[in-house]
Design a protein around this motif. Structure first.
Motif: not given
Length: 279
Positions: A21-26, A30-38, A42-45
């Motif tokens: 991603p150029d910035g942050v991809a999200i 489903g449910c209330n789950g997300f994964v963010l990648k900068g 850097t990757t956050l669940f």
């Protein structure tokens, strides 16, 4: 130890791993789950849950989008509160074991991981991977700055929300929060680009103890979710959780009518499980 088997194979995990991603991809899990990648990788669940619920009380209505054993890259897993669909060993412990990521959660959530589910005994998870957080703390995780903030979830014992800042923008994850007096302050303090808030209907769900059907409201209704978004002054609102449990599902497109006369949110992000949005 419960094994998770994805309905989709590993394509979603590969989609995250291959993204630049150029910035942050999200991605919405489903449910209330997300994964963010900068942009730096850097990757956050946040609240990833791939369990099936507790039929017939809670019946999963959406696919299992990934197998936690397939996740090879993660820097952190964040939990908002102690409920099963937010803290769940079979969903989250394999991610920690495979990647060495840190699990950040409030005290009652950590009690589930440490005491009730014994993650350090059942999976290859080290004790120092489980880290307590509380409102007012700030975490630096790779390219992200994560602020632990207040949440109001009457069904939880210690819920928190997360404000996640990046050069590309700011993401708010409210867990299962309903409107809070603190949201006006949070909206003034941060410039929130995208807020994920739980949305659902009221339904009759079997009681956890008696199994008798009981009128149940776990998530924001149409008016409550717009009240939260307006107080947070978010540019974009992403409704979550509406897809998950039989009897509590909802139609997020109905929120266009409720949001129309408010300054915030300026836009609705209606996504389905597996979809990606960007900051």
């Amino acid at each position: 130890m419960t094994e998770i088997r994805s309905d989709w194979g590993d394509w979603l995990v590969r989609d995250v791993a291959d993204a630049t991603p150029d910035g942050v991809a999200i991605w919405y899990l489903g449910c209330n789950g997300f994964v963010l990648k900068g942009s730096e990788g850097t990757t956050l669940f946040i609240d990833p849950y791939v369990g099936l619920g507790d039929p017939p009380r809670t019946v999963r209505m959406i696919p299992v989008p990934f197998d936690p054993e397939d996740v090879a890259d993660a820097d952190a897993v964040l939990a908002t509160h102690e409920h099963t669909d937010h803290v769940h060993g079979p969903s989250q412990a394999p991610i920690l074991a495979n990647t060495g990521a840190t699990f950040y959660a409030p005290d009652d959530s950590l009690a589930v991981a440490r005491d009730e589910e014994s993650w350090t005994d059942e999976w290859d998870v080290a004790a120092d991977q489980l880290t307590d957080v509380a409102e007012g703390e700030t975490l630096e995780i790779g390219e992200f700055t994560v602020h632990v903030e207040d949440a109001h979830d009457p069904d939880a014992t210690h819920p928190v929300s997360y404000v996640i800042e990046h050069d590309a923008g700011t993401f708010f994850h409210g867990g299962d929060t309903k409107p809070s007096d603190e949201f006006d302050r949070i909206g003034d303090e941060y410039d929130i680009d995208l807020a994920a808030l739980a949305f659902g209907t009221v339904g009759r769900i079997p009681d956890k103890r008696t199994r008798e059907p009981k009128r149940t409201r776990w998530y924001n209704d149409e008016n409550q979710i717009i009240e939260c978004a307006a107080a947070l002054q978010c540019e974009r609102l992403l409704p979550s959780h509406w897809d998950m449990w039989k009897g509590l599902t909802a139609d997020p497109t109905a929120l266009h009518h409720h949001a129309n006369s408010f300054t915030h949110p300026r836009r609705l992000e209606i996504v389905e499980i597996g979809d990606r949005v960007d900051l």
